[in-house]
Write a protein that holds these residues in place. Sequence first.
Motif, PDB file in Angstrom:
ATOM      1  N   VAL A 191      -4.980  -2.650  14.847  1.00  0.00           N
ATOM      2  CA  VAL A 191      -5.557  -1.628  15.739  1.00  0.00           C
ATOM      3  C   VAL A 191      -5.484  -0.242  15.087  1.00  0.00           C
ATOM      4  N   LEU A 192      -4.329   0.068  14.492  1.00  0.00           N
ATOM      5  CA  LEU A 192      -4.107   1.430  13.984  1.00  0.00           C
ATOM      6  C   LEU A 192      -4.781   1.682  12.635  1.00  0.00           C
ATOM      7  N   ALA A 193      -5.345   0.639  12.043  1.00  0.00           N
ATOM      8  CA  ALA A 193      -6.115   0.807  10.790  1.00  0.00           C
ATOM      9  C   ALA A 193      -7.218   1.853  10.983  1.00  0.00           C
ATOM     10  N   HIS A 194      -7.648   2.046  12.219  1.00  0.00           N
ATOM     11  CA  HIS A 194      -8.702   3.032  12.510  1.00  0.00           C
ATOM     12  C   HIS A 194      -8.257   4.467  12.259  1.00  0.00           C
ATOM     13  N   PHE A 195      -6.946   4.691  12.079  1.00  0.00           N
ATOM     14  CA  PHE A 195      -6.456   6.065  11.897  1.00  0.00           C
ATOM     15  C   PHE A 195      -6.230   6.429  10.433  1.00  0.00           C
ATOM     16  N   ILE A 196      -6.573   5.510   9.537  1.00  0.00           N
ATOM     17  CA  ILE A 196      -6.508   5.831   8.106  1.00  0.00           C
ATOM     18  C   ILE A 196      -7.653   6.805   7.802  1.00  0.00           C
ATOM     19  N   ASP A 197      -7.352   7.865   7.047  1.00  0.00           N
ATOM     20  CA  ASP A 197      -8.396   8.828   6.669  1.00  0.00           C
ATOM     21  C   ASP A 197      -9.534   8.104   5.952  1.00  0.00           C
ATOM     22  N   ASP A 198     -10.751   8.386   6.358  1.00  0.00           N
ATOM     23  CA  ASP A 198     -11.913   7.766   5.724  1.00  0.00           C
ATOM     24  C   ASP A 198     -13.052   8.764   5.882  1.00  0.00           C
ATOM     25  N   GLU A 199     -13.524   9.251   4.756  1.00  0.00           N
ATOM     26  CA  GLU A 199     -14.522  10.323   4.804  1.00  0.00           C
ATOM     27  C   GLU A 199     -15.694   9.988   5.712  1.00  0.00           C
ATOM     28  N   GLY A 200     -16.018  10.863   6.611  1.00  0.00           N
ATOM     29  CA  GLY A 200     -17.175  10.661   7.477  1.00  0.00           C
ATOM     30  C   GLY A 200     -16.892   9.814   8.707  1.00  0.00           C
ATOM     31  N   LYS A 201     -15.711   9.193   8.748  1.00  0.00           N
ATOM     32  CA  LYS A 201     -15.419   8.322   9.889  1.00  0.00           C
ATOM     33  C   LYS A 201     -14.603   9.098  10.922  1.00  0.00           C
ATOM     34  N   ILE A 202     -15.090   9.053  12.158  1.00  0.00           N
ATOM     35  CA  ILE A 202     -14.378   9.750  13.241  1.00  0.00           C
ATOM     36  C   ILE A 202     -13.336   8.791  13.798  1.00  0.00           C
ATOM     37  N   LYS A 203     -12.120   9.276  14.003  1.00  0.00           N
ATOM     38  CA  LYS A 203     -11.048   8.412  14.520  1.00  0.00           C
ATOM     39  C   LYS A 203     -11.174   8.251  16.034  1.00  0.00           C
ATOM     40  N   PRO A 204     -10.737   7.105  16.571  1.00  0.00           N
ATOM     41  CA  PRO A 204     -10.878   6.897  18.016  1.00  0.00           C
ATOM     42  C   PRO A 204     -10.077   7.906  18.835  1.00  0.00           C
ATOM     43  N   ALA A 222       0.843  -1.198   0.000  1.00  0.00           N
ATOM     44  CA  ALA A 222       0.000   0.000   0.000  1.00  0.00           C
ATOM     45  C   ALA A 222       0.869   1.235   0.000  1.00  0.00           C
ATOM     46  N   ILE A 223       0.329   2.302  -0.577  1.00  0.00           N
ATOM     47  CA  ILE A 223       1.010   3.598  -0.524  1.00  0.00           C
ATOM     48  C   ILE A 223       0.151   4.542   0.313  1.00  0.00           C
ATOM     49  N   LEU A 224       0.781   5.107   1.330  1.00  0.00           N
ATOM     50  CA  LEU A 224       0.117   6.030   2.252  1.00  0.00           C
ATOM     51  C   LEU A 224       0.748   7.409   2.108  1.00  0.00           C
ATOM     52  N   LYS A 225      -0.095   8.431   1.910  1.00  0.00           N
ATOM     53  CA  LYS A 225       0.411   9.812   1.877  1.00  0.00           C
ATOM     54  C   LYS A 225      -0.164  10.504   3.103  1.00  0.00           C
ATOM     55  N   ASN A 226       0.675  10.843   4.047  1.00  0.00           N
ATOM     56  CA  ASN A 226       0.234  11.336   5.359  1.00  0.00           C
ATOM     57  C   ASN A 226      -0.713  10.285   5.953  1.00  0.00           C
ATOM     58  N   GLU A 227      -2.011  10.585   6.137  1.00  0.00           N
ATOM     59  CA  GLU A 227      -2.878   9.526   6.690  1.00  0.00           C
ATOM     60  C   GLU A 227      -3.888   9.012   5.650  1.00  0.00           C
TER      61      GLU A 227
END
Length: 340
Positions: free
Chosen positions: A119-132, A21-26
């Motif tokens: 666990v940290l998959a929750h911090f990937i940017d996802d429109e409309g999703k609030i991070k823990p 995967a390629i990640l740019k920032n989050e």
Amino acid sequence: MIKKDIIILGIESSCDDTSAAILKNEAILSNEIAGQKVHEAFGGVVPELASRAHQQNILPVVDTAIKNAKINIGDIDAIAFTRGPGLLGSLIVGTSFAKSLALGLNIPMMEVNHMHGHVLAHFIDDEGKIKPQFPFICLTVSGGHTQIVLVNDYLDMEVVGTTKDDAAGEAFDKTAKLLGLPYPGGPLIDKYAQLGNPDAFSFTAPNVTNFDFSFSGLKTNVLQFLQRNTKNDKDFIENNMNDICASLQQTIINILFDKLIKATRHFNINEVAISGGVSANSGLRKRLKEEGLKQGWTVHIPRFEYCTDNAAMIAIAGRYQYLSGNFAEQSVSPDARLKI
Ligand code: KG4
Ligand code: ZN
């Protein structure tokens, strides 16, 4: 000064999926996964075949991830790879590849614990999703692990409950095998369960202390239940597939939630997340939402593609190592039993 974007290549090869995967920032620019059909005929992952398939897949998968992200290889700032836990032969392929590429490109690399990744998959940017918000509790349920994790910060987490024997994913896969379903049976149990009555049959729940789990008794219980019922009716499984799957799934979910609720009360935490392959289960996702309303939790459910093994989660976990300056040496080797 304008801060430079950080581009990370993530590589995951701990079990039977080769992913890059390629990640740019989050934000994820690409997340490629090559599965391995070769194991289906064996009813489970064959380690030697898995590492051979990783060797074949890794280069095209990384290449495709770079192309689909529309970046050049020279844009990559660092490489994050799964160091463990997992199958040693599989981990060696991803680790060696990451080491060679980091050396060739003269860029740093970060070793990632696969379970941190889930666990940290929750911090990937996802429109409309609030991070823990920290601290939160994450129920990580996969084919190899079942953990209640107390997450204090990106790189500070503690396993407060775990399985004494089989993982939740194994409970799904092994009971599915008893029903004659192909590997991996988890998604199939989910599919049939949606058409069945979860109260049709009852299976015994284990008696385990603290926030720990046990699933091996359930497998024996199901085996005896099937032997008893197929004695007089050889079509019992076929005729009751939906109800058996719904009842089984409900039992596994009840076992998980019993401990999850206890842990949230003990630690007085209302931020609750699920992760890992089994968190793709529709019954589990529904129950988390219901329980969230009942218990007053803020719940976090990952997107389907970030539940099962993927390199996006390895890249995001690597990002926090990068920001903390935790880089791996070229002497690093995989650790099949790496602990959180
Ligand atoms: O996290 P994962 O992709 O790999 C490991 O790290 O183990 O998890 C794979 C597990 C398998 O046991 C599979 O049967 C289970 O996740 N799984 C499911 C579902 N989708 C995947 N189990 C129940 N319901 C699902 N929908
Ligand atoms: Zn996993």
